[in-house]
Design a protein around this motif. Structure first.
Motif, short mmCIF file in Angstrom:
data_model
loop_
_atom_site.label_atom_id
_atom_site.label_comp_id
_atom_site.label_asym_id
_atom_site.label_seq_id
_atom_site.Cartn_x
_atom_site.Cartn_y
_atom_site.Cartn_z
N GLU A 1 10.07 -9.90 23.29
CA GLU A 1 10.26 -8.49 22.98
C GLU A 1 11.71 -8.22 22.60
O GLU A 1 12.61 -8.97 22.97
N PRO A 2 11.97 -7.13 21.87
CA PRO A 2 13.37 -6.78 21.53
C PRO A 2 14.21 -6.60 22.78
O PRO A 2 13.80 -5.92 23.71
N GLY A 3 15.35 -7.21 22.80
CA GLY A 3 16.23 -7.18 23.98
C GLY A 3 15.99 -8.32 24.93
O GLY A 3 16.81 -8.57 25.81
N ALA A 4 14.85 -9.00 24.75
CA ALA A 4 14.55 -10.15 25.63
C ALA A 4 14.09 -11.33 24.78
O ALA A 4 13.20 -12.08 25.15
N GLU A 5 14.71 -11.44 23.57
CA GLU A 5 14.31 -12.52 22.68
C GLU A 5 14.78 -13.86 23.23
O GLU A 5 15.77 -13.94 23.95
N GLU A 6 14.06 -14.90 22.84
CA GLU A 6 14.47 -16.27 23.19
C GLU A 6 14.10 -17.18 22.03
O GLU A 6 13.15 -16.95 21.31
#
Length: 539
Positions: free
Chosen positions: A483-488
């Motif tokens: 998700e945006p802000g928690a990309e990997e």
């Protein structure tokens, strides 16, 4: 259905009605009788004069009655109704003058002024406002032209003809050396009706929505011409003792005027379509013929009269006509320029539409034959290309290499990271497949995680190409997920099973080669992931 074989066409009905109409027959008899009686100067002069004014009174009363009937015909346009109402008023006004003239004849000794018409009779035309009303109504009547440019051209054409007519009328009617008041009365009483008749005929021919039927307009123009000829020849005929001819010409002119009203009434009553709008001709020679006639008159006047007052009337008319022609040409040039600009804009618009159409056709054709995700050829294009190659594969036989590539463990990528990540893997695989072959070779996505390659006249060993494909696809694919802000950033590895078929194209079909490549690919998959197998299909 009713029998229509015995129903004549409206034109045929109208013609037959005109030929058997008692009123028109009576008018014709009046004309013939006047031509004979006055042409051969039959009877005493006093009888001729009285008969002339009695006939004029009857003809003008008849004109008023018939014109009023024309104005009341159901379905008649408002402008046409007003014009014929004005003609009815004119007939009544003439009748009043005729009555006054007969009273003058009865109470005064017979003389030339009494025979030709007194002051009351002369002013009855003006006091009845016939000429002003007719001119105003004729000017304001609709002409049926759609655009302002067409209307401008129409009125310039009319102005040219009317200027020429006024020139001829002024030259003929206006006495040389007259005072201003005499000139005004001469123009109004003499050429006034003549110009109205000319205007009616011009509007009839130039307008697409005339107030008269064609026959009625022509007869009205003839009446105006005869009346103008009578006024113009007054002095000449009186000086030559041709009073009987002048009286007869006056009666004939009024009879023809009444006939035009009767013709209009019969035609409109039997077939209202005679006044329907009709296409206007884009070009008319009438204005140019009018100005040519004006210059012919000018040359004749200069040769015979020199520079007199009459000559200046013609010169003024020629200058006016020339100015109107120049205005007409300038208006035509402006209109042509506007039309060319519009045409150029339309052509540019058409070219743009054609380019957009071609671009759309190209895009649709590309979309129909290519995979929207990877940009590779789709199954339809691959099958078409393979079929074309097979049809071209006549003797001598040409070698063909067909490869089916299926990804191993691709389902796990979709299950673990989602279909968007799986799409990124497919795009990367497509890009790597393209890097393994030549530009002339065809790479296609058949569907899902299955790809196909078609290589003609392969210069390298097919094993080398297959080995390179297995190697480059087996390299890790990196993409961003989450998700945006928690990309990997994730790196996955998939392998490929490749089935290779080499065929000489003899006695083989496209379906057979695809089936053979598919079988070979599954053989490679069963032997272990990230492997290839090569099959040679001989004739």
């Amino acid at each position: 259905m009713g029998d229509t074989t015995d129903q004549p066409l409206p034109t045929t009905r109208t013609t037959a009605s005109l030929g058997h109409d008692r009123v028109l027959i009576g008018i014709l008899l009046v004309i013939l009788g006047s031509v004979v009686a006055y042409g051969f100067d039959l009877g005493p002069r006093s009888v001729q004069v009285v008969a002339c004014w009695v006939l004029l009174l009857g003809l003008h009363v008849g004109l008023a009655v018939i014109a009023s009937r024309v104005a009341r015909v159901p379905g008649t346009a408002r402008a046409t109704r007003w014009i014929w109402s004005a003609i009815a008023v004119a007939g009544g006004s003439y009748a009043v003058g005729d009555t006054a003239q007969l009273m003058t004849i009865a109470s005064s000794p017979m003389s030339l002024p009494v025979a030709l018409g007194g002051t009351v009779q002369s002013f009855s035309v003006l006091l009845g406002t016939c000429v002003p009303i007719l001119v105003a109504l004729l000017v304001t009547a609709p002409i049926g032209n759609g655009s302002r440019q067409d209307a401008t051209s129409f009125w310039l054409d009319v102005g040219i003809v009317m200027a020429a007519a006024a020139t001829f009328g002024g030259y003929v009617y206006v006495p040389d050396g007259s005072r201003a008041t005499e000139v005004l009365l001469s123009v109004l009483i003499g050429p006034g009706l003549f110009l109205v008749g000319v205007f009616a005929v011009v509007k009839l021919f130039l307008s697409s929505q005339p107030p008269f039927s064609r026959r009625a307009g022509l007869v009205l123009g003839a009446a105006a011409t005869l009346e103008g000829a009578a006024q113009a020849a007054t002095s000449l005929l009186v000086d030559a003792s041709g009073l009987s001819w002048l009286l007869g010409l006056t009666v004939v002119a009024s009879a023809v005027l009444m006939a035009s009203a009767r013709i209009q009434y019969l035609q409109v009553s039997l077939d209202p379509r005679v006044l329907d709008p009709r296409p206007r001709r884009r070009f008319s020679t009438l204005p140019y013929a009018a100005i040519a006639a004006t210059y012919v008159l000018l040359v004749w006047v200069l040769v015979h009269d020199g520079l007199t007052g009459h000559t200046w009337i013609v010169i003024t008319g020629a200058i006016t006509s020339t100015a109107l022609v120049l205005g007409r040409q300038l208006a035509a040039f402006a209109d042509n320029s506007r039309l060319l600009d519009e045409l150029d804009a339309k052509v540019q618009e058409l070219h743009q539409l054609l380019r957009e159409r071609d671009d759309l056709a190209t895009r649709l054709r590309h979309e129909a034959l290519h995979d929207p995700l990877t940009g590779l050829a789709n199954r339809s294009m691959f099958n078409r290309r393979l079929s074309d190659v097979m049809r071209e594969g006549d003797t001598p036989a040409r070698p063909l290499t067909l490869m089916i590539v299926d990804l191993d463990d691709f389902k796990q990528v979709n299950d673990e990271y989602g279909h968007a990540s799986g799409d990124e893997v497919l795009v990367a695989v497509a890009r790597r497949l393209r890097s393994c072959v030549r530009d002339v070779d065809l790479v296609a996505r058949l569907g899902g995680d299955e790809f196909a390659l078609l290589l003609e006249d392969l210069p390298d060993d097919a094993d080398q190409v297959a080995r390179r494909i297995v190697e480059v696809i087996g390299r890790p694919v990196t993409f961003v997920t989450g998700e945006p802000g928690a990309e990997e950033t994730v790196s996955v590895t998939v392998s490929a099973s490749v089935g290779v078929v080499i065929a000489d194209l003899d006695r083989r079909t496209a379906e057979q080669l695809l089936h053979a490549a598919d079988v070979t690919m599954y053989s490679a998959k069963r032997s272990g992931k990230g492997a290839y197998r090569v099959s040679v299909v001989a004739g």
